[in-house]
Design a protein around this motif. Structure first.
Motif, PDB file in Angstrom:
ATOM      1  N   UNK A   1      36.853  45.391  35.751  1.00 11.86           N
ATOM      2  CA  UNK A   1      37.554  45.167  37.015  1.00 11.86           C
ATOM      3  C   UNK A   1      38.742  44.235  36.854  1.00 11.86           C
ATOM      4  N   UNK A   2      38.685  43.348  35.844  1.00  9.32           N
ATOM      5  CA  UNK A   2      39.878  42.530  35.587  1.00  9.32           C
ATOM      6  C   UNK A   2      41.011  43.423  35.091  1.00  9.32           C
ATOM      7  N   UNK A   3      40.652  44.421  34.267  1.00 10.44           N
ATOM      8  CA  UNK A   3      41.682  45.349  33.805  1.00 10.44           C
ATOM      9  C   UNK A   3      42.259  46.153  34.963  1.00 10.44           C
ATOM     10  N   UNK A   4      41.438  46.423  35.976  1.00 17.15           N
ATOM     11  CA  UNK A   4      41.899  47.247  37.096  1.00 17.15           C
ATOM     12  C   UNK A   4      42.649  46.403  38.128  1.00 17.15           C
ATOM     13  N   UNK A   5      42.020  45.321  38.608  1.00 22.31           N
ATOM     14  CA  UNK A   5      42.602  44.554  39.711  1.00 22.31           C
ATOM     15  C   UNK A   5      43.391  43.345  39.237  1.00 22.31           C
ATOM     16  N   UNK A   6      43.396  43.083  37.928  1.00 23.25           N
ATOM     17  CA  UNK A   6      44.036  41.865  37.455  1.00 23.25           C
ATOM     18  C   UNK A   6      43.077  40.698  37.586  1.00 23.25           C
ATOM     19  N   UNK A   7      43.365  39.558  36.890  1.00 19.22           N
ATOM     20  CA  UNK A   7      42.466  38.418  36.962  1.00 19.22           C
ATOM     21  C   UNK A   7      42.364  37.901  38.396  1.00 19.22           C
ATOM     22  N   UNK A   8      41.209  37.363  38.744  1.00 20.83           N
ATOM     23  CA  UNK A   8      41.063  36.793  40.069  1.00 20.83           C
ATOM     24  C   UNK A   8      39.737  37.131  40.715  1.00 20.83           C
ATOM     25  N   UNK A   9      39.560  36.609  41.915  1.00 20.84           N
ATOM     26  CA  UNK A   9      38.273  36.695  42.591  1.00 20.84           C
ATOM     27  C   UNK A   9      37.910  38.131  42.966  1.00 20.84           C
ATOM     28  N   UNK A  10      38.911  38.965  43.247  1.00 21.95           N
ATOM     29  CA  UNK A  10      38.605  40.345  43.642  1.00 21.95           C
ATOM     30  C   UNK A  10      37.794  41.049  42.557  1.00 21.95           C
ATOM     31  N   UNK A  11      38.228  40.865  41.292  1.00 19.31           N
ATOM     32  CA  UNK A  11      37.495  41.472  40.178  1.00 19.31           C
ATOM     33  C   UNK A  11      36.073  40.929  40.125  1.00 19.31           C
ATOM     34  N   UNK A  12      35.940  39.614  40.414  1.00 16.70           N
ATOM     35  CA  UNK A  12      34.607  39.020  40.403  1.00 16.70           C
ATOM     36  C   UNK A  12      33.716  39.628  41.459  1.00 16.70           C
ATOM     37  N   UNK A  13      34.233  39.763  42.686  1.00 14.26           N
ATOM     38  CA  UNK A  13      33.438  40.337  43.781  1.00 14.26           C
ATOM     39  C   UNK A  13      32.998  41.749  43.418  1.00 14.26           C
ATOM     40  N   UNK A  14      33.944  42.548  42.889  1.00 10.71           N
ATOM     41  CA  UNK A  14      33.607  43.928  42.564  1.00 10.71           C
ATOM     42  C   UNK A  14      32.555  43.996  41.465  1.00 10.71           C
ATOM     43  N   UNK A  15      32.675  43.128  40.448  1.00  7.35           N
ATOM     44  CA  UNK A  15      31.709  43.234  39.346  1.00  7.35           C
ATOM     45  C   UNK A  15      30.327  42.795  39.799  1.00  7.35           C
ATOM     46  N   UNK A  16      30.269  41.745  40.632  1.00  6.40           N
ATOM     47  CA  UNK A  16      28.963  41.339  41.162  1.00  6.40           C
ATOM     48  C   UNK A  16      28.368  42.477  41.991  1.00  6.40           C
TER      49      UNK A  16
END
Lengths: 274, 267
Positions: free
Chosen positions: A140-155
């Motif tokens: 998700x970091x590769x998709x959305x870029x670094x940041x909380x959005x990637x964290x929310x999606x991966x969780x």
């Protein structure tokens, strides 16, 4: 003359065995596999003995560098990151619940009597669970870029499988009585879900939601190591700069938060479940 | 007489609205909006991300199968497997006494309190964070990974094994005790036969979990496939990443099948 029945032959002493021969053989095979795996691992694993000699020294050094904590770092960077971690874990859990509940109805064989759809939902659950949350975070970091959005999606994506597996099993154990009564009364399908299935599966839903939230608080603390936001980002920066007093502070903060979460979840659990 | 008004209200309204619950749902909705705002999550960003996802997935195909890459991946996977095996076996052996010490029906109050506190501390950190500390203590490599996963095994198996022991039937223990057996014989003849199957189940489950985490500790230098995976990712070699992911997932599914079989054997 008395009819003397010949004394019955003394029965051969019976030995009671707990397991059948096949059970014992299978167990022995398992132990054999374990031993073989350990021997293989010990013989081929690469351990550098030189590193081991100064391990006590290094550990002492680690704690010397950690203490005293860099308290000034807390208002500067840790507090914000901590709040972000909390939001990531909570939003991720909510998103997972949102996606997992419909999928659970799809996976429950009594609600959806379609083997193909059941298998599809099960497949989604299994693939969600077999990818580690850090790997989800990488994607998700590769998709959305670094940041909380990637964290929310991966969780969220990591949790779907866990929640879905347990909640769909709870749905399958629902008693048929209320569901049939509602069907007979002509209730629409949505009402059958809300008043027939939901009240019976609700305790399981809350308990799995709380359990996963508790786990996600722990997991979201490391997501930042791969750039997915939260306190892990601060931890990664402190580690790369070798600021061990900041690392120590962050670890202490994580410890406190995890303990608090455990207290809170067990308090909520005893109030709303049972 | 007294009950009549109550009965009348029930009859009028089959499903009484629960205002407390509605308020809680509303509060939850407010929280979601607020938290989403603070994290700078917007639909526009999600939309752009979906665009990216297409390009990202396109770069993953086809998976990279060059011989030198496969060789590197193989050694990483083998190391991950070794880490998982060693950490599980050592951790499980250690969590046997720890779990017994933590069980309140077998050990003394002081000992069980101490064991519970230790388990709580061991459980509170993610294995990857524990691995960071061990990498500093024993250096880069598989040993740090093994030690980190031993810690998480102790925390998980120790806690749940203690619960299993607390739930067991005390009668068999008393019966063995009544024959004058010593403590070790009470354990072997009274306790273990009751809890051993569940203990194996927990251990096998933990092996699966350790295998997943052993693929991750490499990100912080704890050995295994994590390091090649993370390097490939940082170099944007997404086709290599994809190969590694396929292998990891296949390995994990194989191990889950194996552990399901083991659980069946020990039931």
């Amino acid at each position: 003359m008395k009819d003397l029945t010949p004394p019955a032959q003394a029965p051969a002493p019976r030995t009671w065995v707990r397991f059948t021969p096949i059970e014992r053989a299978l167990r022995s095979i398992f132990y054999l596999i374990c031993v073989a795996a350990v021997v293989w691992s010990l013989r081929t694993i690469e351990v550098i003995p030189e590193f081991l000699y100064d391990a006590p020294e290094q550990t002492a050094d680690l704690f010397r560098r950690m203490w005293p904590f860099d308290w000034g770092f807390y208002p500067e960077a840790v507090h914000h990151a901590l709040i972000e971690t909390f939001h990531i874990a909570t939003l991720g859990t909510l998103l997972a619940l949102l996606m997992a509940v419909p999928l659970s109805f799809l996976a429950a064989r009594n609600f959806t009597p379609q083997p193909m759809l059941n298998a599809l939902a099960q497949f989604i659950f299994v693939s969600s669970r077999s990818v580690n949350s850090l790997i989800w975070a990488l994607l998700f970091v590769a998709i959305f870029g670094p940041g909380a959005l990637a964290g929310v999606m991966s969780i969220a994506f990591r949790s779907i499988g866990f929640v879905g597996k347990i909640f769909s099993e709870a749905l399958e154990e629902v008693s048929r009585g209320p569901v049939e009564a509602l069907t007979a009364a002509g209730a629409p399908r949505s009402m059958i879900i809300v008043k027939g299935y939901w009240p019976q599966a609700e305790p399981a839903f809350w308990s799995v939601a709380l359990l996963r939230w508790d786990i996600n608080i722990r997991e979201s603390a490391v997501l930042g190591l791969v750039g997915a936001g939260g306190i892990g980002v601060a931890l990664d920066a402190a580690l790369n700069n070798l600021y061990w007093d900041q690392v120590g502070l962050i670890l202490a903060v994580i410890f406190v938060v995890v303990m608090l979460t455990e207290v809170v979840t067990s308090a909520i659990r005893s109030r709303i479940i049972r | 007489m007294n009950t009549q008004p109550a009965a009348a209200t029930v009859a009028r309204r089959a499903f009484v609205p629960d205002w407390g619950a509605r308020l809680a749902w509303a509060a939850l909705a407010v929280y979601v909006v607020y938290a989403t705002g603070t994290l700078e999550i917007s639909l526009e960003r999600v939309w752009r991300g979906l665009d990216n996802a297409g390009r990202f997935l396109a770069r993953m195909f086809p998976p990279n199968t060059e011989a030198d890459k496969l060789e590197l991946i193989q050694s990483g996977i083998v190391e991950s497997l070794q880490i998982a095996v060693l950490a599980t076996v050592i951790g499980v052996l250690l969590s046997l006494p720890l779990g017994l010490a933590a069980a309140r029906n077998l050990s003394t109050p002081a000992l069980s309190w101490a064991a519970r506190a230790l388990i709580a501390v061991l459980r509170s950190f993610h294995p990857v964070i524990v691995a960071i500390l061990f990498v500093k203590a024993v250096g880069f490599g598989a040993l740090a990974g093994v030690l980190a996963l031993i810690v998480s095994t102790l925390g998980f198996v120790g806690k749940l094994f203690a619960e299993v022991v607390e739930e067991m039937n005390p009668k068999q223990v008393e019966a063995v005790r009544a024959t004058g057996a010593g403590f070790s014989n009470v354990l072997i003849m009274g306790v273990m036969p009751q809890v051993f199957a569940r203990f194996i189940g927990l251990s096998v489950y933990q092996f699966d979990s350790n295998l997943r985490n052993s693929t991750m500790v490499g990100i912080v230098g704890g050995g295994g496939i994590g390091a090649p995976l993370f390097t490939a990712y940082q170099r944007f070699d997404y086709d290599v990443v994809f190969t590694i992911l396929i292998i990891i997932i296949a390995l994990i599914l194989l191990c889950e099948l194996f552990s399901a079989q083991v659980r069946k054997v020990f039931q």
